[in-house]
Write a protein that holds these residues in place. Structure first.
Motif, PDB file in Angstrom:
ATOM      1  N   GLU A   1       0.836  -1.207   0.000  1.00 23.46           N
ATOM      2  CA  GLU A   1       0.000   0.000   0.000  1.00 23.46           C
ATOM      3  C   GLU A   1       0.869   1.254   0.000  1.00 23.46           C
ATOM      4  O   GLU A   1       0.542   2.253  -0.661  1.00 23.46           O
ATOM      5  N   ILE A   2       1.985   1.212   0.690  1.00 18.63           N
ATOM      6  CA  ILE A   2       2.911   2.352   0.666  1.00 18.63           C
ATOM      7  C   ILE A   2       3.435   2.564  -0.750  1.00 18.63           C
ATOM      8  O   ILE A   2       3.514   3.698  -1.239  1.00 18.63           O
ATOM      9  N   LEU A   3       3.777   1.482  -1.436  1.00 16.26           N
ATOM     10  CA  LEU A   3       4.228   1.594  -2.831  1.00 16.26           C
ATOM     11  C   LEU A   3       3.119   2.169  -3.720  1.00 16.26           C
ATOM     12  O   LEU A   3       3.387   2.975  -4.614  1.00 16.26           O
ATOM     13  N   ARG A   4       1.878   1.755  -3.477  1.00 17.97           N
ATOM     14  CA  ARG A   4       0.754   2.289  -4.263  1.00 17.97           C
ATOM     15  C   ARG A   4       0.630   3.798  -4.074  1.00 17.97           C
ATOM     16  O   ARG A   4       0.399   4.543  -5.036  1.00 17.97           O
ATOM     17  N   ILE A   5       0.810   4.264  -2.855  1.00 14.57           N
ATOM     18  CA  ILE A   5       0.712   5.700  -2.585  1.00 14.57           C
ATOM     19  C   ILE A   5       1.851   6.453  -3.270  1.00 14.57           C
ATOM     20  O   ILE A   5       1.652   7.543  -3.818  1.00 14.57           O
ATOM     21  N   ILE A   6       3.038   5.880  -3.266  1.00 12.92           N
ATOM     22  CA  ILE A   6       4.157   6.490  -4.000  1.00 12.92           C
ATOM     23  C   ILE A   6       3.825   6.577  -5.483  1.00 12.92           C
ATOM     24  O   ILE A   6       4.042   7.614  -6.132  1.00 12.92           O
ATOM     25  N   ASP A   7       3.280   5.494  -6.041  1.00 13.76           N
ATOM     26  CA  ASP A   7       2.885   5.500  -7.459  1.00 13.76           C
ATOM     27  C   ASP A   7       1.857   6.595  -7.734  1.00 13.76           C
ATOM     28  O   ASP A   7       1.923   7.274  -8.769  1.00 13.76           O
ATOM     29  N   ALA A   8       0.905   6.763  -6.827  1.00 14.18           N
ATOM     30  CA  ALA A   8      -0.130   7.781  -7.007  1.00 14.18           C
ATOM     31  C   ALA A   8       0.472   9.187  -7.004  1.00 14.18           C
ATOM     32  O   ALA A   8       0.125  10.023  -7.846  1.00 14.18           O
ATOM     33  N   LEU A   9       1.378   9.440  -6.069  1.00 19.19           N
ATOM     34  CA  LEU A   9       2.025  10.751  -6.028  1.00 19.19           C
ATOM     35  C   LEU A   9       2.814  11.010  -7.308  1.00 19.19           C
ATOM     36  O   LEU A   9       2.714  12.092  -7.904  1.00 19.19           O
ATOM     37  N   GLN A  10       3.576  10.036  -7.738  1.00 14.57           N
ATOM     38  CA  GLN A  10       4.407  10.228  -8.927  1.00 14.57           C
ATOM     39  C   GLN A  10       3.558  10.326 -10.195  1.00 14.57           C
ATOM     40  O   GLN A  10       3.903  11.075 -11.120  1.00 14.57           O
ATOM     41  N   PHE A  11       2.439   9.615 -10.248  1.00 17.57           N
ATOM     42  CA  PHE A  11       1.492   9.743 -11.364  1.00 17.57           C
ATOM     43  C   PHE A  11       0.949  11.172 -11.420  1.00 17.57           C
ATOM     44  O   PHE A  11       0.887  11.796 -12.484  1.00 17.57           O
ATOM     45  N   HIS A  12       0.559  11.695 -10.268  1.00 16.57           N
ATOM     46  CA  HIS A  12       0.032  13.066 -10.218  1.00 16.57           C
ATOM     47  C   HIS A  12       1.090  14.073 -10.640  1.00 16.57           C
ATOM     48  O   HIS A  12       0.808  15.004 -11.405  1.00 16.57           O
ATOM     49  N   GLU A  13       2.320  13.899 -10.159  1.00 18.62           N
ATOM     50  CA  GLU A  13       3.388  14.834 -10.522  1.00 18.62           C
ATOM     51  C   GLU A  13       3.675  14.800 -12.025  1.00 18.62           C
ATOM     52  O   GLU A  13       3.970  15.839 -12.625  1.00 18.62           O
ATOM     53  N   LYS A  14       3.573  13.637 -12.627  1.00 24.00           N
ATOM     54  CA  LYS A  14       3.879  13.492 -14.046  1.00 24.00           C
ATOM     55  C   LYS A  14       2.747  13.976 -14.940  1.00 24.00           C
ATOM     56  O   LYS A  14       2.984  14.638 -15.964  1.00 24.00           O
ATOM     57  N   ASN A  15       1.494  13.661 -14.558  1.00 21.42           N
ATOM     58  CA  ASN A  15       0.360  13.903 -15.448  1.00 21.42           C
ATOM     59  C   ASN A  15      -0.534  15.055 -15.027  1.00 21.42           C
ATOM     60  O   ASN A  15      -1.366  15.500 -15.814  1.00 21.42           O
ATOM     61  N   GLY A  16      -0.417  15.488 -13.775  1.00 18.53           N
ATOM     62  CA  GLY A  16      -1.272  16.555 -13.298  1.00 18.53           C
ATOM     63  C   GLY A  16      -2.664  16.093 -12.918  1.00 18.53           C
ATOM     64  O   GLY A  16      -3.467  16.887 -12.411  1.00 18.53           O
ATOM     65  N   GLU A  17      -2.970  14.828 -13.154  1.00 14.05           N
ATOM     66  CA  GLU A  17      -4.285  14.299 -12.801  1.00 14.05           C
ATOM     67  C   GLU A  17      -4.273  13.817 -11.355  1.00 14.05           C
ATOM     68  O   GLU A  17      -3.213  13.545 -10.782  1.00 14.05           O
ATOM     69  N   VAL A  18      -5.470  13.737 -10.764  1.00 18.06           N
ATOM     70  CA  VAL A  18      -5.593  13.258  -9.394  1.00 18.06           C
ATOM     71  C   VAL A  18      -6.058  11.809  -9.412  1.00 18.06           C
ATOM     72  O   VAL A  18      -6.607  11.327 -10.405  1.00 18.06           O
ATOM     73  N   CYS A  19      -5.817  11.106  -8.289  1.00 19.58           N
ATOM     74  CA  CYS A  19      -6.048   9.655  -8.244  1.00 19.58           C
ATOM     75  C   CYS A  19      -7.296   9.341  -7.426  1.00 19.58           C
ATOM     76  O   CYS A  19      -7.364   9.688  -6.242  1.00 19.58           O
ATOM     77  N   PRO A  20      -8.266   8.683  -8.031  1.00 15.97           N
ATOM     78  CA  PRO A  20      -9.511   8.366  -7.321  1.00 15.97           C
ATOM     79  C   PRO A  20      -9.345   7.221  -6.331  1.00 15.97           C
ATOM     80  O   PRO A  20      -8.269   6.627  -6.215  1.00 15.97           O
ATOM     81  N   ALA A  21     -10.423   6.911  -5.651  1.00 13.91           N
ATOM     82  CA  ALA A  21     -10.439   5.791  -4.701  1.00 13.91           C
ATOM     83  C   ALA A  21      -9.996   4.507  -5.387  1.00 13.91           C
ATOM     84  O   ALA A  21     -10.379   4.232  -6.535  1.00 13.91           O
ATOM     85  N   ASN A  22      -9.177   3.747  -4.685  1.00 16.79           N
ATOM     86  CA  ASN A  22      -8.702   2.426  -5.152  1.00 16.79           C
ATOM     87  C   ASN A  22      -7.845   2.491  -6.411  1.00 16.79           C
ATOM     88  O   ASN A  22      -7.635   1.478  -7.075  1.00 16.79           O
ATOM     89  N   TRP A  23      -7.303   3.678  -6.707  1.00 16.09           N
ATOM     90  CA  TRP A  23      -6.438   3.805  -7.882  1.00 16.09           C
ATOM     91  C   TRP A  23      -5.198   2.941  -7.699  1.00 16.09           C
ATOM     92  O   TRP A  23      -4.618   2.854  -6.619  1.00 16.09           O
TER      93      TRP A  23
END
Length: 203
Positions: free
Chosen positions: A153-175
């Motif tokens: 789950e910690i890795l998933r949160i890192i992925d979500a942050l880096q996805f947002h930084e790269k694409n500018g999009e936000v991550c929904p529930a269970n992303w």
């Protein structure tokens, strides 16, 4: 204490490094340089839930490396206790050699400035902080002592942050990595909800 969205408190302390060397001037930000940091606290060496977490972080170390994340672990034990723990066999309650530094917080100053000290026992709660390259805390989690962390789950949160930084999009529930994000606008959320929850739309 909530540190999310604030500057991460820096610290200098004694540490056991992955190469087995003990130093007394370990500085978190100097060590991490411009990497992300996953700073995690565990209550005590030679205990019960803690070794399973440290070993899981160690097993998944390369996954953190791929994401440019520096792992740093802390407890109130001395560096000499850390040294004894990593040199104790698993069958005797040890953890073996770690690929990341183990910090000593004997003075309890670090757990105090991070606001995660147990109210009665003087040890840290089971806590994790994801710190970005600008040294801002982007996520924190705090578990009570009996509850182990989910390292995936910690890795998933890192992925979500880096996805947002790269694409500018936000991550929904269970992303999870590979799924679509949301354009942060009224139209973007409408489009996402109507696609994701089309079966909920009244006809």
């Amino acid at each position: 204490m909530i540190l999310t969205a604030q500057k991460a408190p820096n610290f200098t302390a004694s540490a056991l490094l992955p190469n087995g060397k003990i130093i007394h001037d370990f500085n978190m930000l100097k060590y991490a340089k411009k990497k992300y940091i996953l700073l995690f606290f565990w209550p005590l060496d030679f205990t019960f839930v803690c070794p399973s977490e440290l070993l899981e972080f160690n097993t998944l170390y390369e996954e953190f490396e791929k994401r440019n994340v520096c792992l740093i672990g802390i407890s109130i034990d001395s560096v000499y206790t850390h040294h004894a723990w990593v040199h104790t066999d698993l069958k005797n309650g040890g953890i073996g050699l770690m690929k990341y530094p183990l910090i000593s917080d004997l003075t309890r100053n670090i757990q105090s400035i991070y606001g995660i000290e147990h109210p009665n026992l003087g040890i840290s709660l089971r806590s994790s902080f994801l710190i970005d390259r600008d040294h801002i805390v982007r996520h924190q989690s705090v578990n009570d002592l009996p509850i182990g962390r989910n390292i995936h789950e910690i890795l998933r949160i890192i992925d979500a942050l880096q996805f947002h930084e790269k694409n500018g999009e936000v991550c929904p529930a269970n992303w999870t990595s590979g799924k679509k994000g949301i354009i942060a606008s009224p139209e973007g959320i409408r489009n996402y909800l109507t696609q994701k929850y089309k079966n909920h739309i009244k006809k």
